[in-house]
Motif scaffolding. Structure first.
Motif, PDB file in Angstrom:
ATOM      1  N   VAL A   1       0.829  -1.195   0.000  1.00 66.12           N
ATOM      2  CA  VAL A   1       0.000   0.000   0.000  1.00 66.12           C
ATOM      3  C   VAL A   1       0.868   1.251   0.000  1.00 66.12           C
ATOM      4  CG1 VAL A   1      -1.657   1.311   1.371  1.00 66.12           C
ATOM      5  CG2 VAL A   1      -1.929  -1.126   1.103  1.00 66.12           C
ATOM      6  N   TYR A   2       2.032   1.209   0.671  1.00 66.59           N
ATOM      7  CA  TYR A   2       2.842   2.414   0.776  1.00 66.59           C
ATOM      8  C   TYR A   2       3.671   2.688  -0.466  1.00 66.59           C
ATOM      9  CZ  TYR A   2       1.632   1.953   5.672  1.00 66.59           C
ATOM     10  OH  TYR A   2       0.942   1.839   6.846  1.00 66.59           O
ATOM     11  N   GLN A   3       3.730   1.736  -1.389  1.00 62.16           N
ATOM     12  CA  GLN A   3       4.508   1.963  -2.593  1.00 62.16           C
ATOM     13  C   GLN A   3       3.825   3.004  -3.463  1.00 62.16           C
ATOM     14  OE1 GLN A   3       7.550   0.833  -3.436  1.00 62.16           O
ATOM     15  NE2 GLN A   3       7.559  -0.020  -1.376  1.00 62.16           N
ATOM     16  N   SER A   4       4.589   3.949  -3.944  1.00 62.73           N
ATOM     17  CA  SER A   4       4.065   4.995  -4.803  1.00 62.73           C
ATOM     18  C   SER A   4       4.802   4.956  -6.125  1.00 62.73           C
ATOM     19  CB  SER A   4       4.247   6.362  -4.138  1.00 62.73           C
ATOM     20  OG  SER A   4       3.799   7.373  -4.989  1.00 62.73           O
ATOM     21  N   LEU A  13      -2.290   9.179  -2.206  1.00 60.18           N
ATOM     22  CA  LEU A  13      -3.192  10.150  -1.591  1.00 60.18           C
ATOM     23  C   LEU A  13      -3.831   9.557  -0.344  1.00 60.18           C
ATOM     24  CD1 LEU A  13      -5.257  11.624  -4.579  1.00 60.18           C
ATOM     25  CD2 LEU A  13      -3.426  12.731  -3.315  1.00 60.18           C
ATOM     26  N   LEU A  14      -4.272   8.329  -0.454  1.00 61.09           N
ATOM     27  CA  LEU A  14      -4.946   7.668   0.663  1.00 61.09           C
ATOM     28  C   LEU A  14      -4.084   7.609   1.915  1.00 61.09           C
ATOM     29  CD1 LEU A  14      -6.717   4.596  -0.941  1.00 61.09           C
ATOM     30  CD2 LEU A  14      -7.779   6.561   0.145  1.00 61.09           C
ATOM     31  N   VAL A  15      -2.832   7.309   1.734  1.00 58.31           N
ATOM     32  CA  VAL A  15      -1.943   7.162   2.884  1.00 58.31           C
ATOM     33  C   VAL A  15      -1.856   8.486   3.645  1.00 58.31           C
ATOM     34  CG1 VAL A  15       0.412   6.648   3.610  1.00 58.31           C
ATOM     35  CG2 VAL A  15      -0.644   5.301   1.790  1.00 58.31           C
ATOM     36  N   LEU A  16      -1.676   9.578   2.912  1.00 59.56           N
ATOM     37  CA  LEU A  16      -1.539  10.872   3.582  1.00 59.56           C
ATOM     38  C   LEU A  16      -2.877  11.378   4.099  1.00 59.56           C
ATOM     39  CD1 LEU A  16       1.172  12.571   1.369  1.00 59.56           C
ATOM     40  CD2 LEU A  16       1.430  11.230   3.464  1.00 59.56           C
ATOM     41  N   VAL A  17      -3.940  11.092   3.380  1.00 58.25           N
ATOM     42  CA  VAL A  17      -5.283  11.443   3.867  1.00 58.25           C
ATOM     43  C   VAL A  17      -5.545  10.737   5.192  1.00 58.25           C
ATOM     44  CG1 VAL A  17      -7.738  11.038   3.425  1.00 58.25           C
ATOM     45  CG2 VAL A  17      -6.326  12.067   1.654  1.00 58.25           C
ATOM     46  N   ALA A  18      -5.191   9.465   5.262  1.00 63.57           N
ATOM     47  CA  ALA A  18      -5.384   8.701   6.503  1.00 63.57           C
ATOM     48  C   ALA A  18      -4.576   9.328   7.640  1.00 63.57           C
ATOM     49  CB  ALA A  18      -4.983   7.241   6.294  1.00 63.57           C
ATOM     50  N   ALA A  19      -3.367   9.772   7.356  1.00 68.19           N
ATOM     51  CA  ALA A  19      -2.540  10.392   8.393  1.00 68.19           C
ATOM     52  C   ALA A  19      -3.211  11.647   8.951  1.00 68.19           C
ATOM     53  CB  ALA A  19      -1.157  10.737   7.833  1.00 68.19           C
ATOM     54  N   VAL A  20      -3.796  12.455   8.079  1.00 70.02           N
ATOM     55  CA  VAL A  20      -4.476  13.676   8.532  1.00 70.02           C
ATOM     56  C   VAL A  20      -5.755  13.323   9.283  1.00 70.02           C
ATOM     57  CG1 VAL A  20      -5.644  15.793   7.764  1.00 70.02           C
ATOM     58  CG2 VAL A  20      -3.462  15.130   6.741  1.00 70.02           C
ATOM     59  N   THR A  48     -12.869   4.023  -6.617  1.00 67.55           N
ATOM     60  CA  THR A  48     -13.124   4.639  -5.315  1.00 67.55           C
ATOM     61  C   THR A  48     -13.502   3.585  -4.294  1.00 67.55           C
ATOM     62  OG1 THR A  48     -13.754   6.751  -6.262  1.00 67.55           O
ATOM     63  CG2 THR A  48     -14.602   6.269  -4.058  1.00 67.55           C
ATOM     64  N   ASN A  49     -14.346   2.653  -4.661  1.00 70.75           N
ATOM     65  CA  ASN A  49     -14.728   1.586  -3.729  1.00 70.75           C
ATOM     66  C   ASN A  49     -13.502   0.786  -3.280  1.00 70.75           C
ATOM     67  OD1 ASN A  49     -17.405   2.364  -3.783  1.00 70.75           O
ATOM     68  ND2 ASN A  49     -17.944   0.947  -5.409  1.00 70.75           N
ATOM     69  N   GLN A  50     -12.593   0.525  -4.218  1.00 70.22           N
ATOM     70  CA  GLN A  50     -11.355  -0.175  -3.864  1.00 70.22           C
ATOM     71  C   GLN A  50     -10.502   0.679  -2.918  1.00 70.22           C
ATOM     72  OE1 GLN A  50      -9.645  -0.750  -7.718  1.00 70.22           O
ATOM     73  NE2 GLN A  50     -11.009  -2.428  -8.268  1.00 70.22           N
ATOM     74  N   HIS A  51     -10.403   1.969  -3.250  1.00 72.73           N
ATOM     75  CA  HIS A  51      -9.611   2.871  -2.417  1.00 72.73           C
ATOM     76  C   HIS A  51     -10.180   2.979  -1.003  1.00 72.73           C
ATOM     77  CE1 HIS A  51      -7.854   4.778  -6.209  1.00 72.73           C
ATOM     78  NE2 HIS A  51      -6.835   4.315  -5.525  1.00 72.73           N
ATOM     79  N   LEU A  52     -11.496   2.986  -0.876  1.00 73.61           N
ATOM     80  CA  LEU A  52     -12.099   3.119   0.451  1.00 73.61           C
ATOM     81  C   LEU A  52     -11.823   1.896   1.323  1.00 73.61           C
ATOM     82  CD1 LEU A  52     -15.467   4.869  -0.439  1.00 73.61           C
ATOM     83  CD2 LEU A  52     -13.414   5.881   0.581  1.00 73.61           C
ATOM     84  N   LEU A  53     -11.755   0.732   0.714  1.00 71.68           N
ATOM     85  CA  LEU A  53     -11.380  -0.471   1.473  1.00 71.68           C
ATOM     86  C   LEU A  53      -9.950  -0.341   1.993  1.00 71.68           C
ATOM     87  CD1 LEU A  53     -12.925  -3.262  -0.805  1.00 71.68           C
ATOM     88  CD2 LEU A  53     -13.770  -2.467   1.420  1.00 71.68           C
ATOM     89  N   VAL A  54      -9.067   0.171   1.150  1.00 67.60           N
ATOM     90  CA  VAL A  54      -7.676   0.381   1.557  1.00 67.60           C
ATOM     91  C   VAL A  54      -7.616   1.426   2.673  1.00 67.60           C
ATOM     92  CG1 VAL A  54      -5.414   1.224   0.781  1.00 67.60           C
ATOM     93  CG2 VAL A  54      -6.745  -0.314  -0.688  1.00 67.60           C
ATOM     94  N   ARG A  56      -9.812   2.144   4.955  1.00 68.25           N
ATOM     95  CA  ARG A  56     -10.230   1.548   6.233  1.00 68.25           C
ATOM     96  C   ARG A  56      -9.076   0.824   6.916  1.00 68.25           C
ATOM     97  NH1 ARG A  56     -15.264   0.221   3.377  1.00 68.25           N
ATOM     98  NH2 ARG A  56     -16.770   1.754   4.076  1.00 68.25           N
ATOM     99  N   GLU A  57      -8.274   0.123   6.128  1.00 68.69           N
ATOM    100  CA  GLU A  57      -7.122  -0.586   6.690  1.00 68.69           C
ATOM    101  C   GLU A  57      -6.035   0.387   7.134  1.00 68.69           C
ATOM    102  OE1 GLU A  57      -6.954  -3.856   7.469  1.00 68.69           O
ATOM    103  OE2 GLU A  57      -9.064  -3.750   6.892  1.00 68.69           O
ATOM    104  N   LEU A  58      -5.810   1.426   6.335  1.00 72.52           N
ATOM    105  CA  LEU A  58      -4.783   2.411   6.673  1.00 72.52           C
ATOM    106  C   LEU A  58      -5.088   3.130   7.983  1.00 72.52           C
ATOM    107  CD1 LEU A  58      -4.137   4.033   3.182  1.00 72.52           C
ATOM    108  CD2 LEU A  58      -2.499   2.708   4.538  1.00 72.52           C
ATOM    109  N   LEU A  59      -6.367   3.364   8.239  1.00 71.75           N
ATOM    110  CA  LEU A  59      -6.755   4.075   9.448  1.00 71.75           C
ATOM    111  C   LEU A  59      -6.431   3.287  10.721  1.00 71.75           C
ATOM    112  CD1 LEU A  59     -10.126   5.607   8.221  1.00 71.75           C
ATOM    113  CD2 LEU A  59      -8.000   6.850   8.731  1.00 71.75           C
ATOM    114  N   LYS A  60      -6.158   1.997  10.561  1.00 73.58           N
ATOM    115  CA  LYS A  60      -5.822   1.143  11.704  1.00 73.58           C
ATOM    116  C   LYS A  60      -4.314   1.039  11.936  1.00 73.58           C
ATOM    117  CE  LYS A  60      -9.710  -1.868  10.533  1.00 73.58           C
ATOM    118  NZ  LYS A  60     -10.042  -3.209  10.006  1.00 73.58           N
ATOM    119  N   LYS A  61      -3.509   1.613  11.031  1.00 75.72           N
ATOM    120  CA  LYS A  61      -2.062   1.408  11.081  1.00 75.72           C
ATOM    121  C   LYS A  61      -1.310   2.701  11.368  1.00 75.72           C
ATOM    122  CE  LYS A  61      -2.492  -2.103   7.515  1.00 75.72           C
ATOM    123  NZ  LYS A  61      -1.900  -3.341   7.600  1.00 75.72           N
TER     124      LYS A  61
END
Length: 169
Positions: A1-4, A13-20, A48-54, A56-61
């Protein structure tokens, strides 16, 4: 997930959005809705549906902000990184208040992405209403002439023109 890489800007975007979203210790529905709207508009329903699943997982890490920012900085042009800053401030401000912890995370992200201080201050001024804020957005002093004001406005319009990030889809 963290690979860009150039092809997975959405994941970055998701990773940094989750951090905020996590910065103030609570994830709000308004923040999730804001992110959903942004992703639907940018990437369509299926992605988007795929990204939202990711998400949810990012918010736990725990999120390695510095590492993720380095990857994004390597593969993403400066105008796209500026747009990312707008997104992050939007997520933080959607509930009507940018918490100091959210602002700290956004500042850390901006520094790691190589965002110029003047650009950061300009974007921040768009989300924080303050005296002379419009001048900060345009990156000018309150004493400028009308001609200089118009030039600054045109410079900003070019800086944030949608064609600068068209390569992202």
């Amino acid at each position: 997930v963290y690979q860009s890489t150039p092809n997975d800007f959405g994941a970055s975007l998701l990773v940094l959005v989750a951090a905020v979203m996590k910065a103030d210790g609570k994830v709000l529905k308004s923040e999730l809705d804001y992110v959903k709207r942004f992703f639907y508009k940018q990437f369509g329903t299926e992605r988007t549906n795929q990204h939202l699943l990711v998400l949810r997982e990012l918010l736990k890490k725990d999120i390695p902000i510095q590492e993720v920012c380095l990857q994004i900085k390597t593969f993403t042009r400066y105008p796209a990184r500026l747009q990312l800053m707008h997104l992050l401030f939007g997520v933080a401000a959607v509930d009507g208040h940018v918490h100091s912890l959210e602002l700290n995370v956004i500042q850390q992200i901006a520094a790691n992405l190589g965002i110029k201080q003047a650009d950061f201050n300009s974007i921040k001024a768009m989300f924080f209403k303050e005296v002379d804020g419009d001048y900060k957005i345009l990156e000018i002093d309150v004493t400028v002439t009308d001609i200089e004001l118009k030039k600054a406005y045109r410079r900003m319009a070019v800086k944030y023109h949608p064609d600068k990030v068209a390569h992202l889809g």
